[in-house]
Design a protein around this motif. Structure first.
Motif, PDB file in Angstrom:
ATOM      1  N   MET A  61      32.791  41.145  40.191  1.00 50.63           N
ATOM      2  CA  MET A  61      34.052  41.392  41.014  1.00 50.63           C
ATOM      3  C   MET A  61      35.185  40.556  40.587  1.00 50.63           C
ATOM      4  O   MET A  61      36.245  40.870  40.718  1.00 50.63           O
ATOM      5  CB  MET A  61      33.630  41.131  42.454  1.00 50.63           C
ATOM      6  CG  MET A  61      32.337  42.299  43.065  1.00 50.63           C
ATOM      7  SD  MET A  61      32.599  43.836  42.342  1.00 50.63           S
ATOM      8  CE  MET A  61      34.196  44.351  43.446  1.00 50.63           C
ATOM      9  N   LEU A  64      37.441  41.933  37.845  1.00 44.33           N
ATOM     10  CA  LEU A  64      38.113  43.082  38.380  1.00 44.33           C
ATOM     11  C   LEU A  64      39.479  42.694  39.084  1.00 44.33           C
ATOM     12  O   LEU A  64      40.199  43.325  39.824  1.00 44.33           O
ATOM     13  CB  LEU A  64      37.296  44.085  39.214  1.00 44.33           C
ATOM     14  CG  LEU A  64      36.356  44.835  38.438  1.00 44.33           C
ATOM     15  CD1 LEU A  64      35.472  45.467  39.233  1.00 44.33           C
ATOM     16  CD2 LEU A  64      36.792  45.720  37.338  1.00 44.33           C
ATOM     17  N   LEU A  82      41.509  47.188  41.407  1.00 36.53           N
ATOM     18  CA  LEU A  82      40.603  46.958  40.292  1.00 36.53           C
ATOM     19  C   LEU A  82      41.354  46.986  39.024  1.00 36.53           C
ATOM     20  O   LEU A  82      41.996  47.842  38.713  1.00 36.53           O
ATOM     21  CB  LEU A  82      39.503  48.150  40.183  1.00 36.53           C
ATOM     22  CG  LEU A  82      38.754  48.319  41.622  1.00 36.53           C
ATOM     23  CD1 LEU A  82      37.715  49.670  41.313  1.00 36.53           C
ATOM     24  CD2 LEU A  82      37.835  47.268  41.982  1.00 36.53           C
ATOM     25  N   TRP A  84      40.889  47.132  35.825  1.00 36.08           N
ATOM     26  CA  TRP A  84      40.058  47.567  34.445  1.00 36.08           C
ATOM     27  C   TRP A  84      40.748  47.007  33.083  1.00 36.08           C
ATOM     28  O   TRP A  84      39.854  46.911  31.988  1.00 36.08           O
ATOM     29  CB  TRP A  84      39.855  48.810  34.549  1.00 36.08           C
ATOM     30  CG  TRP A  84      39.216  49.546  35.443  1.00 36.08           C
ATOM     31  CD1 TRP A  84      39.670  50.240  36.660  1.00 36.08           C
ATOM     32  CD2 TRP A  84      37.847  49.212  35.926  1.00 36.08           C
ATOM     33  NE1 TRP A  84      38.631  50.535  37.571  1.00 36.08           N
ATOM     34  CE2 TRP A  84      37.361  49.990  37.161  1.00 36.08           C
ATOM     35  CE3 TRP A  84      36.801  48.988  35.309  1.00 36.08           C
ATOM     36  CZ2 TRP A  84      36.350  50.121  37.842  1.00 36.08           C
ATOM     37  CZ3 TRP A  84      35.360  48.835  35.717  1.00 36.08           C
ATOM     38  CH2 TRP A  84      35.441  49.812  37.176  1.00 36.08           C
TER      39      TRP A  84
END
Length: 317
Positions: A61, A64, A82, A84
């Motif tokens: 996590m 991200l 998030l 990416w």
């Protein structure tokens, strides 16, 4: 008038059974103790699961998050958005892609050779009696007692001198690291597969010989498929051990004459942590660690049943 009952001679009457109920405190105490023990066992397993799972989730996590989130909310498992792009940046700018390619090339060759040579040596040592059998087996076992750090200096000198004569076996070469990994993993592979081959039945091997199969044909077509659980187990152990090996690549994959280093994933992560730390690119660092961690984790989760069956096959037989 009194009646006298005569017992026939030679007949013994057994005393009536004692129907007095026995004490139940011992049974109740054992059950209470078992419940307490089970409760502590489940509590310990729950705490252990949290200690194992939470760091993994935290790394994934954190990969991200943004860099500011990593600093402001270091223990949070829920990123605001998030990111990416962290994985793309780690793959390209952090050279994780190059590290992966080098690691896959080395592990493909080293694991294949380790499994092939280790299973062949273990089969011969386990199924054939010849002079020096036990001596050779114990020589393989002695490799398990030698720490790799004790062989660092002679190994480095040997690789360096070999590179002078045969450059493709010198420092910073894939083939050289493949052979070193094979030598490093062969002792445990022979030890594991030797015990496994001894549990296989002799009747099938004898039937194959009666049918006209040669010893090599019998090994590859009959005995090796029967040893599939053991091969999967030791194969996963070799993949995990060689994937996580850091000392040998750091020692041997050194730049020669200014050429770029062919770093593997464990070696490259150390350099990535230093470089990204100087740049304060913590999200990119966590993304690189995640990409290095997930393949091995997925392989173990997928093949966990085969690993367990391989480890217990020798005991059950």
């Amino acid at each position: 008038m009194s009646t006298v009952t005569h017992t026939p001679a030679g007949s013994d009457q057994a005393p009536p059974p004692d129907r007095t109920p026995g004490p139940r405190t011992a049974v109740g105490g054992s059950r209470a103790g078992s419940k307490i023990f089970n409760g502590f066992s489940h509590l310990f397993l729950a705490v252990w699961a949290i200690m194992v799972v939470y760091p993994l989730l935290w790394v994934v996590m954190s990969a991200l998050k943004t860099d500011s989130e990593v600093i402001r909310k270091p223990l949070s498992l829920f990123p605001e958005t998030l990111q990416w792009g962290n994985f793309t940046r780690a793959w390209t700018e952090g050279h994780i892609g190059d590290f992966f390619l080098n690691t896959v090339l080395v592990l493909t060759g080293s694991v294949f050779l380790t499994m092939l040579l280790g299973s062949m040596a273990a089969y011969v040592l386990a199924r054939y009696d010849f002079p020096g059998n036990r001596l050779i087996y114990y020589m393989f076992l002695s490799g398990l007692t030698l720490p790799v750090y004790l062989a660092a200096v002679p190994l480095f000198k040997g690789v360096y001198n070999m590179g002078v004569t045969l450059p493709f076996l010198g420092p910073n070469k894939h083939l050289m690291l493949i052979l070193v990994y094979v030598a490093w993993s062969l002792a445990f592979t022979v030890f594991f597969m030797h015990s496994f081959f001894r549990t296989l039945p002799n009747a099938i091997a004898e039937a194959a010989l009666v049918d006209g199969a040669s010893h090599s044909r019998m090994f590859f077509s009959v005995m090796l498929p029967m040893a599939k659980p053991g091969l999967i187990s030791i194969g996963i152990f070799n993949v995990l051990g060689q994937w996580n090996q850091w000392y040998l690549p750091t020692l041997l994959m050194q730049s020669v004459a200014g050429e770029p280093k062919n770093q593997v994933i464990s070696q490259g992560l150390i350099e990535l942590s230093v470089n990204q730390g100087y740049k304060s690119d913590w999200s990119g660092l966590f993304a690189g660690v995640t990409m290095a961690m997930l393949p091995v984790l997925i392989v173990y989760i997928v093949f966990q049943r085969q690993v367990q069956s391989g480890l217990t096959a020798g005991v059950s037989k």
